[in-house]
Design an enzyme around this catalytic site. Structure first.
Site, PDB file in Angstrom:
ATOM      1  N   SER A  43       0.800  -1.234   0.000  1.00 41.15           N
ATOM      2  CA  SER A  43       0.000   0.000   0.000  1.00 41.15           C
ATOM      3  C   SER A  43       0.823   1.270   0.000  1.00 41.15           C
ATOM      4  CB  SER A  43      -0.932   0.030   1.212  1.00 41.15           C
ATOM      5  OG  SER A  43      -2.022  -0.826   0.992  1.00 41.15           O
ATOM      6  N   LYS A  96       0.335   3.447  -2.958  1.00 36.38           N
ATOM      7  CA  LYS A  96      -0.915   4.198  -3.212  1.00 36.38           C
ATOM      8  C   LYS A  96      -0.712   5.714  -3.327  1.00 36.38           C
ATOM      9  CE  LYS A  96      -3.780   0.654  -0.950  1.00 36.38           C
ATOM     10  NZ  LYS A  96      -4.485   0.309   0.322  1.00 36.38           N
ATOM     11  N   TYR A 145      -3.244  -2.685 -10.183  1.00 38.21           N
ATOM     12  CA  TYR A 145      -3.180  -2.432  -8.733  1.00 38.21           C
ATOM     13  C   TYR A 145      -2.292  -3.481  -8.039  1.00 38.21           C
ATOM     14  CZ  TYR A 145      -4.451  -2.481  -3.832  1.00 38.21           C
ATOM     15  OH  TYR A 145      -4.380  -2.501  -2.458  1.00 38.21           O
ATOM     16  N   TYR A 188      -4.736   4.793   7.815  1.00 43.61           N
ATOM     17  CA  TYR A 188      -6.075   4.187   7.934  1.00 43.61           C
ATOM     18  C   TYR A 188      -6.712   4.504   9.306  1.00 43.61           C
ATOM     19  CZ  TYR A 188      -3.795   1.427   4.300  1.00 43.61           C
ATOM     20  OH  TYR A 188      -3.083   1.030   3.201  1.00 43.61           O
ATOM     21  N   VAL A 220       1.347  -3.687   4.009  1.00 40.65           N
ATOM     22  CA  VAL A 220       1.292  -4.957   4.759  1.00 40.65           C
ATOM     23  C   VAL A 220       2.565  -5.773   4.612  1.00 40.65           C
ATOM     24  CG1 VAL A 220      -1.211  -5.255   4.847  1.00 40.65           C
ATOM     25  CG2 VAL A 220       0.044  -6.005   2.804  1.00 40.65           C
TER      26      VAL A 220
END
Ligand code: DON
Length: 618
Positions: free
Chosen positions: A75, A78, A200, A252, A270
């Site tokens: 992530s 992103k 992605y 998050y 992660v």
């Protein structure tokens, strides 16, 4: 390219390296958290792996532990893809497809902003998939190459995709597939969801080590420019947008606690990768695959928290002291130009010279420091006259400071004060201040070469107004300051001794270190006297006009020349051989008394001026 100096040049040990290594060994004991296994290939990571890297915006790097271990960024990809969409499509088009609101939910929550028919933000999986959709233009191979090129530009070296991790996620990424089809169903994304998901999954499978990620983060810290290669990957506004969304959504449902404890824009992944950014200063990357309950690296969070605490980096801590912005302030009566002048002129300038004032600025210029400078300039402008605002010691000038300072020409002109700006250099170019000054109405601001030139021009104007214009040429030796008060017979003997010399513009008349063979009286033109610094650079310390002398130290000492003397323009001189002149003075005591008295007066005036400058510039 990275600036290396003696302290951190090749092979030199950077104390930051020592700090990171100590931190790494201290935190190795942290064994909480579990390695992610929902993407099976990720479960193969060494749970004890732990690396830290830091990249300054000048490209300096420090790293510790397993900072060279390549892992997939997951992530962490992103925010960088989000920036690519902003660059390619603009804010409006991207905002139509993905918001910027934190959800407070887990990264893979199936939660969409039904009211605006878009995912809440680009950091959660739904938003990231929507961004990947925006960057999919129908040719998967080209999409992949463009994405890989982006991350390679950000790291400053070619980065590869771990196809094993990609395959593992493609095989098990059912939740993301559900999110993608749900968004297709409601028109939040267009195109082939499988192709979008492939892009992605591949961006998440980009392989990088902590040093790469630190450079990527430093690119954001550096207004979008890669500090290693200088490549402008993002525009500064886009880099700011990325950091804003990282700060509110990057961690998050831990984002609130993160900003509370650490206070930096950040993004976790992660695989255990985590990057944080100190805007304008550096990028930080940590890798440790043991994750907490919300999917963030346990050691990664602790390492960032410690670094932020140890160096007071929290974004909301006051880091700057606007009070120090004015380095010093003085008038041209206190600090005259280096031009040698007749006593009468010096007395005039001491009386009238305060009409020009100098404010030297220092340090970074941002709203609060620029406001203080502008406020002081406005107060001085009430006196009219001339104000020199010098930026030689000023650091960066941000947009707010440029906006404030750009208003000065009109404000000061309105108060009858002439603004001179000096010392703006290439490092200030990006502020746009020089362009604003160029666009100011004619006469509102001048840009002299430096403070000395501004003071000299002011003095010339004052003298021109107060005295009848001086002869541009010394007609007779009786007008020479060195021979003031000499008897006609002595002047005649000097005339007979004098050798008339002419020099072309820029020609060197005396070189430092020369044997002192003559004393000169300037008949026409100007001669610049320069001292030579230890590094060999020459700096003008005096300027001599018609009727003044130079090289006269030859009368006092038999030492090599201490300075250069150069013709500033075409110059004509009387040269007096030092030995012959000393003999003449020995034979003519009255002449000797006059010459040494004049010389003493000249040296005393220079000493008085130097003392005034020392006090003013202290
Ligand atoms: O989509 C996924 O689930 C992974 N490729 C990335 C998730 C992730 O890194 C969450 N961040 N902590």
């Amino acid at each position: 390219m990275p600036e290396t100096d003696a302290a951190t040049g090749p092979g030199a040990r950077h104390l930051l390296q020592d700090y990171l290594e100590r931190l790494c060994s201290e935190l190795r004991g942290l064994s909480a958290g579990e390695v992610a296994t929902y993407i099976p290939e990720l479960g193969r990571a060494d749970p004890e792996g732990f690396g830290i890297a830091l990249a300054m915006v000048d490209g300096t790097l420090a790293a510790a532990g397993d900072a060279a271990e390549e892992v997939t960024i997951q992530s962490v990809s992103k925010p960088f893809m989000y920036g690519a969409a902003l660059e390619a499509l603009g804010r409006e088009a991207v905002m139509a497809r993905v918001g910027v609101e934190p959800t407070g939910e887990r990264f893979n929550a199936i939660l969409l902003d039904e009211e605006n028919n878009r995912p809440f933000n680009p950091m959660v999986n739904a938003g990231a998939i929507a961004v990947s959709a925006l960057l999919s233009d129908g040719s998967p191979a080209e999409d992949e190459l463009r994405m890989q090129g982006l991350f390679s530009d950000l790291a400053g070296r070619p980065l590869e995709i771990d196809l094993t991790v990609f395959g593992s996620e493609k095989e098990t990424g059912h939740r993301n597939r559900a999110i993608a089809w749900l968004m297709l169903n409601s028109g939040m994304i267009e195109g082939d969801p499988d192709a979008v998901l492939d892009l992605y999954f591949k961006q998440c499978s980009v392989l990088a080590d902590c040093r790469d990620l630190a450079v990527m983060a430093a690119t954001l810290a550096n207004g979008g420019a890669n500090p290693l290669t200088g490549r402008q990957v993002y525009s500064a506004p886009v880099a700011q947008d990325i950091l804003s969304v990282m700060a509110t959504c990057g961690m998050y449902d831990y984002a609130g606690q993160w900003i509370f404890d650490v206070g930096l824009p950040a993004k976790s992944g992660v695989s255990g990768m985590l990057c944080a950014v100190v805007p304008g200063q550096f990028g930080l990357a940590v890798w440790s695959p043991r994750l907490d309950a919300v999917g963030n690296s346990v050691r990664g969070i602790e390492a960032c928290r410690r670094i932020a605490a140890d160096f007071g980096l929290h974004a909301f801590a006051p880091h700057l002291d606007p009070g120090a912005v004015i380095r010093r302030e003085y008038s041209s009566a206190e600090v005259a130009s280096c031009r040698e002048r007749p006593q009468a002129d010096c007395a005039l300038l001491e009386r009238e010279g305060a009409a020009l004032r100098v404010i030297e600025l220092q340090g970074p210029l941002y709203f609060a420091s620029a406001e203080k400078a502008v406020r002081r300039a406005g107060a001085l402008a009430e006196r009219g006259g001339t104000l020199v605002l010098d930026f030689h010691h000023a650091g960066s000038i941000d947009r707010a400071a440029a906006a404030l300072l750009g208003q000065l020409p009109a404000a000061l002109a309105g108060r009858g004060c002439q603004l001179c700006v000096t010392g703006l250099g290439p490092r200030h170019e990006s502020s746009g201040l020089a362009r604003q000054l160029e666009e100011a109405p004619a006469g509102h601001v001048t840009r002299p070469a430096g403070i000395a030139e501004a003071i000299e021009a002011h003095e010339e104007a004052l003298i021109a107004r107060a005295q009848p214009p001086r002869e541009a040429r010394l007609a007779r030796l009786s007008g020479a300051a060195l021979f003031a008060g000499a008897a006609p017979a002595d002047l005649a003997a000097l005339e007979r001794m004098a050798v008339r010399l002419s020099f072309a513009p820029g020609e060197r008349i005396i070189a430092r270190g020369d044997t002192a063979r003559a004393v000169f009286v300037l008949a026409a033109g100007q001669v610049d006297i320069s001292a030579v610094a230890p590094d060999g650079t020459a700096r003008r310390v005096s300027a001599v006009g018609p009727g003044q002398s130079f090289g006269e130290m030859a009368l006092l000492e038999d030492a090599p020349r201490a300075s250069h003397a150069d013709a500033a323009g075409a110059a004509e001189c009387y040269a007096f051989p030092a030995a012959a002149l000393r003999e003449l003075l020995a034979a003519r005591p009255a002449l000797a008394a006059a010459v040494y008295a004049n010389l003493s007066r000249s040296l005393a005036a220079r000493l008085r001026q130097a003392n005034r400058q020392i006090i003013a510039l202290d």
